[in-house]
Design a protein around this motif. Structure first.
Motif, PDB file in Angstrom:
ATOM      1  N   GLN A   1      25.592  -3.759   4.083  1.00 24.16           N
ATOM      2  CA  GLN A   1      25.344  -2.852   2.967  1.00 24.16           C
ATOM      3  C   GLN A   1      24.714  -3.591   1.784  1.00 24.16           C
ATOM      4  OE1 GLN A   1      27.353   1.071   1.819  1.00 24.16           O
ATOM      5  NE2 GLN A   1      28.763  -0.498   1.126  1.00 24.16           N
ATOM      6  N   ASP A   2      25.138  -4.826   1.551  1.00 26.43           N
ATOM      7  CA  ASP A   2      24.546  -5.629   0.478  1.00 26.43           C
ATOM      8  C   ASP A   2      23.070  -5.902   0.761  1.00 26.43           C
ATOM      9  OD1 ASP A   2      26.950  -5.693  -0.845  1.00 26.43           O
ATOM     10  OD2 ASP A   2      27.532  -7.678  -0.113  1.00 26.43           O
ATOM     11  N   LEU A   3      22.751  -6.206   2.020  1.00 31.13           N
ATOM     12  CA  LEU A   3      21.356  -6.441   2.394  1.00 31.13           C
ATOM     13  C   LEU A   3      20.530  -5.170   2.228  1.00 31.13           C
ATOM     14  CD1 LEU A   3      21.807  -8.650   5.600  1.00 31.13           C
ATOM     15  CD2 LEU A   3      20.914  -9.380   3.383  1.00 31.13           C
ATOM     16  N   LEU A   4      21.135  -4.041   2.569  1.00 27.00           N
ATOM     17  CA  LEU A   4      20.447  -2.764   2.411  1.00 27.00           C
ATOM     18  C   LEU A   4      20.175  -2.484   0.934  1.00 27.00           C
ATOM     19  CD1 LEU A   4      19.351  -0.249   3.814  1.00 27.00           C
ATOM     20  CD2 LEU A   4      21.632   0.759   3.659  1.00 27.00           C
ATOM     21  N   GLN A   5      21.114  -2.845   0.076  1.00 28.08           N
ATOM     22  CA  GLN A   5      20.921  -2.650  -1.362  1.00 28.08           C
ATOM     23  C   GLN A   5      19.740  -3.477  -1.866  1.00 28.08           C
ATOM     24  OE1 GLN A   5      22.674  -0.495  -3.638  1.00 28.08           O
ATOM     25  NE2 GLN A   5      20.767  -1.058  -4.662  1.00 28.08           N
TER      26      GLN A   5
ATOM     27  N   THR B   1       0.852  -1.182   0.000  1.00 24.59           N
ATOM     28  CA  THR B   1       0.000   0.000   0.000  1.00 24.59           C
ATOM     29  C   THR B   1       0.888   1.233   0.000  1.00 24.59           C
ATOM     30  OG1 THR B   1      -0.054   0.141   2.418  1.00 24.59           O
ATOM     31  CG2 THR B   1      -1.742  -1.234   1.358  1.00 24.59           C
ATOM     32  N   SER B   2       0.275   2.386  -0.186  1.00 24.79           N
ATOM     33  CA  SER B   2       1.036   3.637  -0.124  1.00 24.79           C
ATOM     34  C   SER B   2       1.750   3.762   1.217  1.00 24.79           C
ATOM     35  CB  SER B   2       0.097   4.834  -0.321  1.00 24.79           C
ATOM     36  OG  SER B   2      -0.518   4.797  -1.577  1.00 24.79           O
ATOM     37  N   ARG B   3       1.059   3.378   2.277  1.00 28.88           N
ATOM     38  CA  ARG B   3       1.638   3.476   3.617  1.00 28.88           C
ATOM     39  C   ARG B   3       2.850   2.559   3.767  1.00 28.88           C
ATOM     40  NH1 ARG B   3       0.161   5.136   8.746  1.00 28.88           N
ATOM     41  NH2 ARG B   3      -1.788   5.956   7.890  1.00 28.88           N
ATOM     42  N   SER B   4       2.714   1.311   3.346  1.00 29.58           N
ATOM     43  CA  SER B   4       3.832   0.373   3.510  1.00 29.58           C
ATOM     44  C   SER B   4       5.016   0.772   2.630  1.00 29.58           C
ATOM     45  CB  SER B   4       3.388  -1.058   3.190  1.00 29.58           C
ATOM     46  OG  SER B   4       3.007  -1.191   1.838  1.00 29.58           O
ATOM     47  N   PHE B   5       4.732   1.350   1.468  1.00 27.73           N
ATOM     48  CA  PHE B   5       5.801   1.846   0.597  1.00 27.73           C
ATOM     49  C   PHE B   5       6.587   2.957   1.292  1.00 27.73           C
ATOM     50  CE2 PHE B   5       6.623   5.492  -2.313  1.00 27.73           C
ATOM     51  CZ  PHE B   5       7.771   5.004  -2.920  1.00 27.73           C
ATOM     52  N   LEU B   6       5.871   3.919   1.869  1.00 26.75           N
ATOM     53  CA  LEU B   6       6.537   5.029   2.553  1.00 26.75           C
ATOM     54  C   LEU B   6       7.263   4.559   3.806  1.00 26.75           C
ATOM     55  CD1 LEU B   6       3.768   7.759   2.196  1.00 26.75           C
ATOM     56  CD2 LEU B   6       5.999   7.746   1.060  1.00 26.75           C
ATOM     57  N   GLU B   7       6.630   3.658   4.548  1.00 25.60           N
ATOM     58  CA  GLU B   7       7.275   3.134   5.760  1.00 25.60           C
ATOM     59  C   GLU B   7       8.567   2.402   5.412  1.00 25.60           C
ATOM     60  OE1 GLU B   7       4.113   0.837   7.418  1.00 25.60           O
ATOM     61  OE2 GLU B   7       3.369   2.492   8.665  1.00 25.60           O
ATOM     62  N   MET B   8       8.552   1.687   4.288  1.00 24.03           N
ATOM     63  CA  MET B   8       9.770   1.010   3.840  1.00 24.03           C
ATOM     64  C   MET B   8      10.869   2.030   3.565  1.00 24.03           C
ATOM     65  SD  MET B   8      10.453  -1.266   0.392  1.00 24.03           S
ATOM     66  CE  MET B   8       9.134  -2.421   0.725  1.00 24.03           C
ATOM     67  N   GLY B   9      10.521   3.099   2.858  1.00 22.96           N
ATOM     68  CA  GLY B   9      11.511   4.122   2.545  1.00 22.96           C
ATOM     69  C   GLY B   9      12.053   4.811   3.784  1.00 22.96           C
ATOM     70  N   ILE B  10      11.174   5.127   4.718  1.00 24.82           N
ATOM     71  CA  ILE B  10      11.592   5.794   5.954  1.00 24.82           C
ATOM     72  C   ILE B  10      12.533   4.901   6.757  1.00 24.82           C
ATOM     73  CG2 ILE B  10      10.740   6.570   8.211  1.00 24.82           C
ATOM     74  CD1 ILE B  10       8.248   7.647   6.698  1.00 24.82           C
ATOM     75  N   GLN B  11      12.233   3.608   6.797  1.00 17.94           N
ATOM     76  CA  GLN B  11      13.092   2.680   7.533  1.00 17.94           C
ATOM     77  C   GLN B  11      14.438   2.506   6.839  1.00 17.94           C
ATOM     78  OE1 GLN B  11      12.605   1.669  10.509  1.00 17.94           O
ATOM     79  NE2 GLN B  11      14.475   0.440  10.601  1.00 17.94           N
ATOM     80  N   ILE B  12      14.431   2.476   5.515  1.00 19.28           N
ATOM     81  CA  ILE B  12      15.695   2.371   4.773  1.00 19.28           C
ATOM     82  C   ILE B  12      16.574   3.581   5.072  1.00 19.28           C
ATOM     83  CG2 ILE B  12      16.730   2.475   2.469  1.00 19.28           C
ATOM     84  CD1 ILE B  12      14.425   0.714   1.484  1.00 19.28           C
TER      85      ILE B  12
ATOM     86  N   GLU C   1       6.934   9.631  13.170  1.00 12.93           N
ATOM     87  CA  GLU C   1       8.352   9.309  13.320  1.00 12.93           C
ATOM     88  C   GLU C   1       9.019  10.236  14.335  1.00 12.93           C
ATOM     89  OE1 GLU C   1      12.258   8.543  10.443  1.00 12.93           O
ATOM     90  OE2 GLU C   1      10.660   9.880   9.774  1.00 12.93           O
ATOM     91  N   VAL C   2       8.651  11.507  14.301  1.00  9.79           N
ATOM     92  CA  VAL C   2       9.198  12.468  15.266  1.00  9.79           C
ATOM     93  C   VAL C   2       8.816  12.072  16.684  1.00  9.79           C
ATOM     94  CG1 VAL C   2       9.076  14.851  16.093  1.00  9.79           C
ATOM     95  CG2 VAL C   2       9.284  14.396  13.643  1.00  9.79           C
TER      96      VAL C   2
END
Length: 212
Positions: free
Chosen positions: A69-73, A29-40, A146-147
Protein backbone atom coordinates in the motif's frame (compact mmCIF):
# COMPACT_ATOMS: atom_id res chain seq x y z
CA UNK A 1 11.88 24.13 -25.41
CA UNK A 2 9.73 25.89 -22.81
CA UNK A 3 6.87 23.83 -21.37
CA UNK A 4 3.41 24.77 -22.65
CA UNK A 5 1.37 27.26 -20.67
CA UNK A 6 -2.13 26.72 -19.35
CA UNK A 7 -4.79 29.20 -18.23
CA UNK A 8 -5.73 29.36 -14.55
CA UNK A 9 -8.37 31.21 -12.57
CA UNK A 10 -7.19 33.56 -9.86
CA UNK A 11 -8.80 33.76 -6.42
CA UNK A 12 -11.21 36.51 -7.55
CA UNK A 13 -12.55 34.41 -10.44
CA UNK A 14 -11.30 36.96 -12.94
CA UNK A 15 -10.70 35.83 -16.54
CA UNK A 16 -7.99 33.20 -16.90
CA UNK A 17 -4.39 34.25 -16.69
CA UNK A 18 -1.48 32.24 -18.02
CA UNK A 19 1.05 30.41 -15.87
CA UNK A 20 3.66 27.78 -16.54
CA UNK A 21 2.79 24.52 -14.77
CA UNK A 22 5.31 22.41 -12.94
CA UNK A 23 6.14 19.38 -15.07
CA UNK A 24 7.73 16.37 -13.32
CA UNK A 25 11.29 15.58 -14.28
CA UNK A 26 10.38 12.42 -16.17
CA UNK A 27 8.91 13.15 -19.59
CA UNK A 28 5.40 11.82 -19.99
CA UNK A 29 2.65 11.94 -22.57
CA UNK A 30 -1.12 12.00 -22.30
CA UNK A 31 -1.12 8.29 -23.08
CA UNK A 32 1.44 7.35 -20.43
CA UNK A 33 -0.40 9.50 -17.87
CA UNK A 34 -3.68 7.68 -18.53
CA UNK A 35 -2.01 4.27 -18.65
CA UNK A 36 -0.45 5.00 -15.26
CA UNK A 37 -3.85 5.86 -13.82
CA UNK A 38 -5.53 2.79 -15.31
CA UNK A 39 -2.82 0.53 -13.90
CA UNK A 40 -3.05 2.16 -10.47
CA UNK A 41 -6.80 1.51 -10.45
CA UNK A 42 -6.15 -2.15 -11.20
CA UNK A 43 -3.58 -2.38 -8.41
CA UNK A 44 -6.11 -0.80 -6.05
CA UNK A 45 -8.60 -3.55 -6.90
CA UNK A 46 -5.92 -6.19 -6.36
CA UNK A 47 -4.94 -4.72 -3.01
CA UNK A 48 -8.56 -4.37 -1.91
CA UNK A 49 -9.09 -8.03 -2.76
CA UNK A 50 -6.05 -9.01 -0.68
CA UNK A 51 -7.24 -7.02 2.32
CA UNK A 52 -10.81 -8.32 2.00
CA UNK A 53 -9.72 -11.96 1.81
CA UNK A 54 -7.23 -11.75 4.67
CA UNK A 55 -9.39 -10.75 7.60
CA UNK A 56 -6.81 -11.69 10.22
CA UNK A 57 -3.49 -12.04 8.36
CA UNK A 58 -0.31 -13.38 9.87
CA UNK A 59 2.08 -10.62 11.05
CA UNK A 60 4.44 -11.04 8.09
CA UNK A 61 1.52 -10.88 5.62
CA UNK A 62 0.09 -7.83 7.38
CA UNK A 63 3.43 -6.04 6.97
CA UNK A 64 3.64 -7.10 3.32
CA UNK A 65 0.17 -5.76 2.55
CA UNK A 66 0.94 -2.40 4.11
CA UNK A 67 4.26 -2.21 2.29
CA UNK A 68 2.38 -2.77 -0.96
CA UNK A 69 0.00 0.00 0.00
CA UNK A 70 2.90 2.37 0.72
CA UNK A 71 4.36 1.64 -2.72
CA UNK A 72 0.96 2.25 -4.28
CA UNK A 73 0.78 5.61 -2.50
CA UNK A 74 4.10 6.59 -4.06
CA UNK A 75 2.65 5.79 -7.49
CA UNK A 76 -0.43 7.88 -6.72
CA UNK A 77 1.75 10.82 -5.66
CA UNK A 78 3.57 10.67 -9.01
CA UNK A 79 0.25 10.41 -10.80
CA UNK A 80 -1.08 13.48 -8.97
CA UNK A 81 1.96 15.51 -10.05
CA UNK A 82 1.20 14.69 -13.68
CA UNK A 83 -2.52 15.21 -13.18
CA UNK A 84 -1.96 18.87 -12.33
CA UNK A 85 -0.61 19.28 -15.84
CA UNK A 86 -3.02 17.10 -17.84
CA UNK A 87 -6.13 18.00 -15.80
CA UNK A 88 -5.30 21.53 -14.58
CA UNK A 89 -8.84 22.56 -13.60
CA UNK A 90 -9.83 19.37 -11.81
CA UNK A 91 -10.00 21.04 -8.40
CA UNK A 92 -12.66 23.43 -9.75
CA UNK A 93 -15.14 20.67 -10.59
CA UNK A 94 -14.74 18.51 -7.51
CA UNK A 95 -17.25 18.78 -4.68
CA UNK A 96 -16.32 19.80 -1.13
CA UNK A 97 -16.57 16.15 -0.18
CA UNK A 98 -14.24 15.06 -3.00
CA UNK A 99 -11.57 17.74 -2.64
CA UNK A 100 -9.93 16.31 0.52
CA UNK A 101 -9.27 13.04 -1.29
CA UNK A 102 -7.71 14.94 -4.16
CA UNK A 103 -5.44 17.35 -2.34
CA UNK A 104 -5.13 16.99 1.41
CA UNK A 105 -2.60 16.06 4.07
CA UNK A 106 -5.20 13.82 5.67
CA UNK A 107 -4.36 10.13 5.43
CA UNK A 108 -6.46 7.83 3.28
CA UNK A 109 -5.48 4.23 2.48
CA UNK A 110 -4.00 4.22 -1.01
CA UNK A 111 -6.35 1.47 -2.12
CA UNK A 112 -9.38 3.72 -1.44
CA UNK A 113 -8.20 6.94 -3.12
CA UNK A 114 -10.13 8.13 -6.16
CA UNK A 115 -7.84 9.15 -9.00
CA UNK A 116 -10.44 11.29 -10.80
CA UNK A 117 -9.52 10.25 -14.31
CA UNK A 118 -11.69 11.83 -17.04
CA UNK A 119 -14.03 8.81 -16.88
CA UNK A 120 -14.77 9.64 -13.23
CA UNK A 121 -16.20 13.05 -14.14
CA UNK A 122 -19.80 12.36 -15.11
CA UNK A 123 -20.62 15.77 -16.61
CA UNK A 124 -19.36 15.85 -20.21
CA UNK A 125 -18.83 19.61 -20.33
CA UNK A 126 -16.93 19.69 -17.04
CA UNK A 127 -14.87 16.73 -18.21
CA UNK A 128 -13.69 18.55 -21.33
CA UNK A 129 -13.18 21.85 -19.50
CA UNK A 130 -11.02 20.10 -16.93
CA UNK A 131 -8.69 18.20 -19.25
CA UNK A 132 -6.17 19.08 -21.91
CA UNK A 133 -7.55 18.64 -25.42
CA UNK A 134 -8.22 15.07 -26.49
CA UNK A 135 -7.65 13.45 -23.10
CA UNK A 136 -11.19 12.01 -22.63
CA UNK A 137 -11.20 10.61 -26.17
CA UNK A 138 -7.81 9.01 -25.62
CA UNK A 139 -8.96 7.40 -22.39
CA UNK A 140 -11.96 5.94 -24.22
CA UNK A 141 -9.58 4.28 -26.68
CA UNK A 142 -7.42 2.93 -23.86
CA UNK A 143 -10.48 1.61 -22.05
CA UNK A 144 -11.54 -0.27 -25.19
CA UNK A 145 -8.09 -1.84 -25.33
CA UNK A 146 -8.33 -2.63 -21.62
CA UNK A 147 -11.61 -4.48 -22.18
CA UNK A 148 -10.05 -6.58 -24.94
CA UNK A 149 -7.04 -7.43 -22.78
CA UNK A 150 -9.27 -8.28 -19.82
CA UNK A 151 -11.43 -10.58 -21.94
CA UNK A 152 -8.30 -12.37 -23.16
CA UNK A 153 -7.00 -12.79 -19.61
CA UNK A 154 -10.40 -14.09 -18.46
CA UNK A 155 -10.27 -16.72 -21.21
CA UNK A 156 -6.78 -17.78 -20.12
CA UNK A 157 -7.85 -18.00 -16.48
CA UNK A 158 -10.92 -20.01 -17.44
CA UNK A 159 -8.78 -22.48 -19.40
CA UNK A 160 -6.32 -22.78 -16.52
CA UNK A 161 -9.18 -23.33 -14.08
CA UNK A 162 -10.61 -26.08 -16.27
CA UNK A 163 -7.23 -27.80 -16.67
CA UNK A 164 -6.58 -27.69 -12.93
CA UNK A 165 -9.98 -29.23 -12.20
CA UNK A 166 -9.27 -32.02 -14.69
CA UNK A 167 -5.86 -32.70 -13.14
CA UNK A 168 -7.30 -32.77 -9.63
CA UNK A 169 -9.99 -35.20 -10.74
CA UNK A 170 -7.40 -37.44 -12.38
CA UNK A 171 -5.03 -37.30 -9.40
CA UNK A 172 -7.55 -38.20 -6.77
CA UNK A 173 -5.65 -38.81 -3.53
CA UNK A 174 -2.62 -40.52 -5.09
CA UNK A 175 -0.08 -37.72 -4.62
CA UNK A 176 -0.83 -35.24 -1.88
CA UNK A 177 2.00 -32.84 -2.80
CA UNK A 178 1.01 -32.64 -6.46
CA UNK A 179 -2.61 -32.35 -5.39
CA UNK A 180 -1.76 -29.45 -3.09
CA UNK A 181 0.21 -27.64 -5.81
CA UNK A 182 -2.67 -28.01 -8.23
CA UNK A 183 -5.08 -26.65 -5.63
CA UNK A 184 -2.87 -23.57 -5.39
CA UNK A 185 -2.92 -23.17 -9.18
CA UNK A 186 -6.69 -23.53 -9.19
CA UNK A 187 -7.08 -20.81 -6.56
CA UNK A 188 -4.77 -18.51 -8.52
CA UNK A 189 -6.79 -19.04 -11.69
CA UNK A 190 -10.02 -18.23 -9.86
CA UNK A 191 -8.55 -15.07 -8.34
CA UNK A 192 -7.24 -13.91 -11.72
CA UNK A 193 -10.66 -14.51 -13.23
CA UNK A 194 -12.37 -12.46 -10.52
CA UNK A 195 -9.93 -9.54 -10.81
CA UNK A 196 -9.89 -9.42 -14.60
CA UNK A 197 -13.69 -9.65 -14.70
CA UNK A 198 -13.88 -6.65 -12.39
CA UNK A 199 -11.38 -4.83 -14.59
CA UNK A 200 -13.40 -5.56 -17.74
CA UNK A 201 -16.62 -4.33 -16.14
CA UNK A 202 -14.97 -1.14 -14.91
CA UNK A 203 -13.36 -0.45 -18.29
CA UNK A 204 -16.63 -1.01 -20.16
CA UNK A 205 -18.47 1.39 -17.86
CA UNK A 206 -15.71 4.00 -18.21
CA UNK A 207 -15.70 3.79 -22.01
CA UNK A 208 -19.49 4.11 -22.12
CA UNK A 209 -19.47 7.19 -19.89
CA UNK A 210 -16.69 8.84 -21.90
CA UNK A 211 -18.76 8.52 -25.07
CA UNK A 212 -21.98 9.76 -23.48
Amino acid sequence: MRPPTIPTLDSTNNPPTTTTPHIPETIHTSRSFLEMGIQIQHQQRVLNYKFDTNFDPEPHLYVKLHNEQDLLQECIDKFRALQRFYMPFLHLVLSKKELPRFDSDQYYPARTINLYLPSEISDSQKRHDTCVAGLPELEAELRDAEVREAQYQIELATIKESLSLQKLKALGARDSKVHEREQVELRRAKVRKVLWTARAEHAEAAAELLRS
